[in-house]
Design a protein around this motif. Sequence first.
Motif, PDB file in Angstrom:
ATOM      1  N   ASP A   1       0.847  -1.195   0.000  1.00  0.00           N
ATOM      2  CA  ASP A   1       0.000   0.000   0.000  1.00  0.00           C
ATOM      3  C   ASP A   1       0.881   1.242   0.000  1.00  0.00           C
ATOM      4  O   ASP A   1       1.731   1.408   0.886  1.00  0.00           O
ATOM      5  CB  ASP A   1      -0.901   0.031   1.238  1.00  0.00           C
ATOM      6  CG  ASP A   1      -2.074  -0.931   1.147  1.00  0.00           C
ATOM      7  OD1 ASP A   1      -2.340  -1.429   0.041  1.00  0.00           O
ATOM      8  OD2 ASP A   1      -2.722  -1.167   2.179  1.00  0.00           O
ATOM      9  N   ILE A   2       0.686   2.099  -0.993  1.00  0.00           N
ATOM     10  CA  ILE A   2       1.390   3.381  -1.071  1.00  0.00           C
ATOM     11  C   ILE A   2       0.394   4.469  -0.666  1.00  0.00           C
ATOM     12  O   ILE A   2      -0.539   4.777  -1.416  1.00  0.00           O
ATOM     13  CB  ILE A   2       1.926   3.652  -2.490  1.00  0.00           C
ATOM     14  CG1 ILE A   2       2.845   2.516  -2.956  1.00  0.00           C
ATOM     15  CG2 ILE A   2       2.632   5.003  -2.543  1.00  0.00           C
ATOM     16  CD1 ILE A   2       4.141   2.402  -2.203  1.00  0.00           C
ATOM     17  N   PHE A   3       0.571   5.022   0.528  1.00  0.00           N
ATOM     18  CA  PHE A   3      -0.343   6.055   1.013  1.00  0.00           C
ATOM     19  C   PHE A   3       0.207   7.430   0.661  1.00  0.00           C
ATOM     20  O   PHE A   3       1.391   7.717   0.840  1.00  0.00           O
ATOM     21  CB  PHE A   3      -0.525   5.941   2.526  1.00  0.00           C
ATOM     22  CG  PHE A   3      -1.418   4.797   2.928  1.00  0.00           C
ATOM     23  CD1 PHE A   3      -2.795   4.944   2.922  1.00  0.00           C
ATOM     24  CD2 PHE A   3      -0.882   3.579   3.304  1.00  0.00           C
ATOM     25  CE1 PHE A   3      -3.626   3.889   3.287  1.00  0.00           C
ATOM     26  CE2 PHE A   3      -1.693   2.518   3.671  1.00  0.00           C
ATOM     27  CZ  PHE A   3      -3.072   2.671   3.664  1.00  0.00           C
ATOM     28  N   THR A   4      -0.678   8.269   0.169  1.00  0.00           N
ATOM     29  CA  THR A   4      -0.283   9.595  -0.298  1.00  0.00           C
ATOM     30  C   THR A   4      -1.403  10.581   0.028  1.00  0.00           C
ATOM     31  O   THR A   4      -2.285  10.274   0.843  1.00  0.00           O
ATOM     32  CB  THR A   4       0.049   9.544  -1.802  1.00  0.00           C
ATOM     33  OG1 THR A   4       0.447  10.827  -2.245  1.00  0.00           O
ATOM     34  CG2 THR A   4      -1.117   9.046  -2.631  1.00  0.00           C
ATOM     35  N   ASP A   5      -1.380  11.750  -0.614  1.00  0.00           N
ATOM     36  CA  ASP A   5      -2.383  12.775  -0.304  1.00  0.00           C
ATOM     37  C   ASP A   5      -3.494  12.834  -1.347  1.00  0.00           C
ATOM     38  O   ASP A   5      -4.269  13.785  -1.370  1.00  0.00           O
ATOM     39  CB  ASP A   5      -1.726  14.147  -0.146  1.00  0.00           C
ATOM     40  CG  ASP A   5      -0.875  14.540  -1.347  1.00  0.00           C
ATOM     41  OD1 ASP A   5      -0.789  13.738  -2.296  1.00  0.00           O
ATOM     42  OD2 ASP A   5      -0.294  15.636  -1.332  1.00  0.00           O
ATOM     43  N   VAL A   6      -3.591  11.823  -2.216  1.00  0.00           N
ATOM     44  CA  VAL A   6      -4.678  11.753  -3.199  1.00  0.00           C
ATOM     45  C   VAL A   6      -5.376  10.409  -3.059  1.00  0.00           C
ATOM     46  O   VAL A   6      -4.835   9.459  -2.497  1.00  0.00           O
ATOM     47  CB  VAL A   6      -4.158  11.940  -4.642  1.00  0.00           C
ATOM     48  CG1 VAL A   6      -3.573  13.323  -4.826  1.00  0.00           C
ATOM     49  CG2 VAL A   6      -3.117  10.879  -4.992  1.00  0.00           C
ATOM     50  N   GLU A   7      -6.578  10.309  -3.606  1.00  0.00           N
ATOM     51  CA  GLU A   7      -7.391   9.106  -3.456  1.00  0.00           C
ATOM     52  C   GLU A   7      -6.859   7.916  -4.253  1.00  0.00           C
ATOM     53  O   GLU A   7      -7.192   6.777  -3.977  1.00  0.00           O
ATOM     54  CB  GLU A   7      -8.838   9.397  -3.887  1.00  0.00           C
ATOM     55  CG  GLU A   7      -9.584  10.344  -2.973  1.00  0.00           C
ATOM     56  CD  GLU A   7      -9.975   9.710  -1.643  1.00  0.00           C
ATOM     57  OE1 GLU A   7      -9.919   8.476  -1.545  1.00  0.00           O
ATOM     58  OE2 GLU A   7     -10.316  10.457  -0.719  1.00  0.00           O
ATOM     59  N   GLY A   8      -6.046   8.196  -5.267  1.00  0.00           N
ATOM     60  CA  GLY A   8      -5.533   7.127  -6.114  1.00  0.00           C
ATOM     61  C   GLY A   8      -5.045   7.710  -7.426  1.00  0.00           C
ATOM     62  O   GLY A   8      -4.775   8.905  -7.531  1.00  0.00           O
ATOM     63  N   ILE A   9      -4.928   6.871  -8.418  1.00  0.00           N
ATOM     64  CA  ILE A   9      -4.518   7.312  -9.749  1.00  0.00           C
ATOM     65  C   ILE A   9      -5.719   7.891 -10.473  1.00  0.00           C
ATOM     66  O   ILE A   9      -6.795   7.290 -10.495  1.00  0.00           O
ATOM     67  CB  ILE A   9      -3.942   6.131 -10.568  1.00  0.00           C
ATOM     68  CG1 ILE A   9      -2.877   5.380  -9.766  1.00  0.00           C
ATOM     69  CG2 ILE A   9      -3.384   6.637 -11.889  1.00  0.00           C
ATOM     70  CD1 ILE A   9      -1.708   6.199  -9.342  1.00  0.00           C
ATOM     71  N   MET A  10      -5.534   9.061 -11.077  1.00  0.00           N
ATOM     72  CA  MET A  10      -6.630   9.745 -11.753  1.00  0.00           C
ATOM     73  C   MET A  10      -6.463   9.650 -13.265  1.00  0.00           C
ATOM     74  O   MET A  10      -5.358   9.430 -13.774  1.00  0.00           O
ATOM     75  CB  MET A  10      -6.676  11.216 -11.339  1.00  0.00           C
ATOM     76  CG  MET A  10      -6.730  11.450  -9.835  1.00  0.00           C
ATOM     77  SD  MET A  10      -8.275  10.921  -9.090  1.00  0.00           S
ATOM     78  CE  MET A  10      -9.369  12.234  -9.646  1.00  0.00           C
ATOM     79  N   THR A  11      -7.567   9.833 -13.989  1.00  0.00           N
ATOM     80  CA  THR A  11      -7.526   9.800 -15.452  1.00  0.00           C
ATOM     81  C   THR A  11      -6.773  10.992 -16.032  1.00  0.00           C
ATOM     82  O   THR A  11      -6.327  10.951 -17.174  1.00  0.00           O
ATOM     83  CB  THR A  11      -8.943   9.775 -16.041  1.00  0.00           C
ATOM     84  OG1 THR A  11      -9.696  10.867 -15.493  1.00  0.00           O
ATOM     85  CG2 THR A  11      -9.645   8.462 -15.726  1.00  0.00           C
ATOM     86  N   ALA A  12      -6.625  12.033 -15.262  1.00  0.00           N
ATOM     87  CA  ALA A  12      -5.841  13.223 -15.646  1.00  0.00           C
ATOM     88  C   ALA A  12      -5.590  14.029 -14.384  1.00  0.00           C
ATOM     89  O   ALA A  12      -6.147  13.737 -13.314  1.00  0.00           O
ATOM     90  CB  ALA A  12      -6.585  14.066 -16.693  1.00  0.00           C
ATOM     91  N   ASP A  13      -4.750  15.022 -14.501  1.00  0.00           N
ATOM     92  CA  ASP A  13      -4.465  15.900 -13.371  1.00  0.00           C
ATOM     93  C   ASP A  13      -5.744  16.673 -13.016  1.00  0.00           C
ATOM     94  O   ASP A  13      -6.237  17.459 -13.828  1.00  0.00           O
ATOM     95  CB  ASP A  13      -3.346  16.876 -13.759  1.00  0.00           C
ATOM     96  CG  ASP A  13      -2.870  17.729 -12.593  1.00  0.00           C
ATOM     97  OD1 ASP A  13      -3.643  17.913 -11.634  1.00  0.00           O
ATOM     98  OD2 ASP A  13      -1.732  18.219 -12.665  1.00  0.00           O
ATOM     99  N   PRO A  14      -6.308  16.452 -11.831  1.00  0.00           N
ATOM    100  CA  PRO A  14      -7.568  17.125 -11.496  1.00  0.00           C
ATOM    101  C   PRO A  14      -7.443  18.643 -11.409  1.00  0.00           C
ATOM    102  O   PRO A  14      -8.455  19.348 -11.438  1.00  0.00           O
ATOM    103  CB  PRO A  14      -7.933  16.509 -10.129  1.00  0.00           C
ATOM    104  CG  PRO A  14      -6.647  15.991  -9.580  1.00  0.00           C
ATOM    105  CD  PRO A  14      -5.837  15.569 -10.767  1.00  0.00           C
ATOM    106  N   ARG A  15      -6.205  19.142 -11.329  1.00  0.00           N
ATOM    107  CA  ARG A  15      -6.024  20.591 -11.350  1.00  0.00           C
ATOM    108  C   ARG A  15      -6.235  21.149 -12.748  1.00  0.00           C
ATOM    109  O   ARG A  15      -6.438  22.344 -12.920  1.00  0.00           O
ATOM    110  CB  ARG A  15      -4.627  20.952 -10.850  1.00  0.00           C
ATOM    111  CG  ARG A  15      -4.378  20.612  -9.388  1.00  0.00           C
ATOM    112  CD  ARG A  15      -2.922  20.737  -9.027  1.00  0.00           C
ATOM    113  NE  ARG A  15      -2.086  19.806  -9.801  1.00  0.00           N
ATOM    114  CZ  ARG A  15      -0.776  19.689  -9.667  1.00  0.00           C
ATOM    115  NH1 ARG A  15      -0.138  20.454  -8.795  1.00  0.00           N
ATOM    116  NH2 ARG A  15      -0.101  18.822 -10.384  1.00  0.00           N
ATOM    117  N   ILE A  16      -6.188  20.266 -13.755  1.00  0.00           N
ATOM    118  CA  ILE A  16      -6.389  20.676 -15.141  1.00  0.00           C
ATOM    119  C   ILE A  16      -7.771  20.270 -15.641  1.00  0.00           C
ATOM    120  O   ILE A  16      -8.446  21.035 -16.335  1.00  0.00           O
ATOM    121  CB  ILE A  16      -5.295  20.052 -16.042  1.00  0.00           C
ATOM    122  CG1 ILE A  16      -3.932  20.688 -15.731  1.00  0.00           C
ATOM    123  CG2 ILE A  16      -5.632  20.203 -17.522  1.00  0.00           C
ATOM    124  CD1 ILE A  16      -2.789  20.107 -16.531  1.00  0.00           C
TER     125      ILE A  16
END
Length: 404
Positions: A174-189
């Motif tokens: 398990d790799i814990f980070t500050d996002v929910e998981g891998i996204m289809t694109a950068d949600p900032r874009i």
Amino acid sequence: MRILVQKFGGTSLATEEMRLKAVEHVEAAIAEGYRVVVVVSAMGRRGDPYATDTLLSLVSHSDALAKRELDLLMSCGELISGVVFAGMLRKRGRETSVLTGEQAGIVTSDDFSNAQIQTIRTARILQEMEKGRIVVVTGFQGATADGETTTLGRGGSDTTATALGVALDAEYVDIFTDVEGIMTADPRIVDEARQLKRVTYTEICNLAYLGAKVIHPRAVEIAMQKNIPIRVRSTASQDAGTLVTSATDVMEGSRLTDRVLTGVTQTANVTQIRISRTPDSPFDLPLRVFDAMANNEISVDFINVTPNEILYTVTDMEAEKAIRLLKQSDIAAEIRPGCAKIAAVGAGIHGVPGVLAKIVEALTEQEIEILQTADSHTTIWCLVRGEDMVAAVRALHQKFALHK
């Protein structure tokens, strides 16, 4: 013995509140019947007291410090983090054992600041787990066969986690980070970017190499060697995150996914270099060009060599140096700085006709000029002007309906 490796990054350990959430993830895994190995990064990011970049700033004035000594300094952040995290677990009645990379049996090459893991001797970790202890391992570090402390370079804690997962035959990493998981694109874009539930090792490697920073591709490649599943998860959530596994295991329900693209990512600040070739050009011109880059440690990308021209890209930061080297070799070049590399990634690309046509259509509809293209079995790349990057990512995400 069911073993789970859980890695917590710097942002996951930056505050007391986030560390508590990390502890809760460890306890949840224990409740599910796992023996847990925790891998910790240094706490926080640049500016935070114990972050690796903050420690490095203490010696930023010293150009003479050897990489061996830098590794000694850089290994401190993870040790502090490990002891603090173990203290929180003990406060909740959990038996723990903190191990440095060397104590955990991580043997590396002697390439200080960018060492490669050569083997992992798991006896000490297994002994501690047999005693019922949660093993907390300092990420990002190991030691040479003769005991010199080394660090593993960029993404080192991810690499520690997956290498331990492979060595211990873990059920998951398990790799814990500050996002929910891998996204289809950068949600900032892309506002409509959604979380992917499953991706292949190859897909996530390409996404990571090409701009997605959630997990380091070297770590993924290690897990892929033994088909150890990775889950990319948020420390702040109990969501299952994104499962990274082999192509045959990437299923939705009971059927293999039929998607063509998995995601779109981008790399900004790229300079395109174009060198024209004529019948009078030296036959060894490509060799001269790429030798000059290699001998001066300039990484090249997006390479096209034809009888008429040589095309490749470097980062904007390295462009001035690259052009200077070419001039010193009497090689004339045209440069186009400030470009962006857009990557459409998907295991379903291979053998499917019309994918590039659809990409070209999407960009053409937005009047975005394509400066260069390349492809592989799982990725199609387009070079565009930097000012078109955001529009290009959005156009491809929309054209391939990745929001659905």
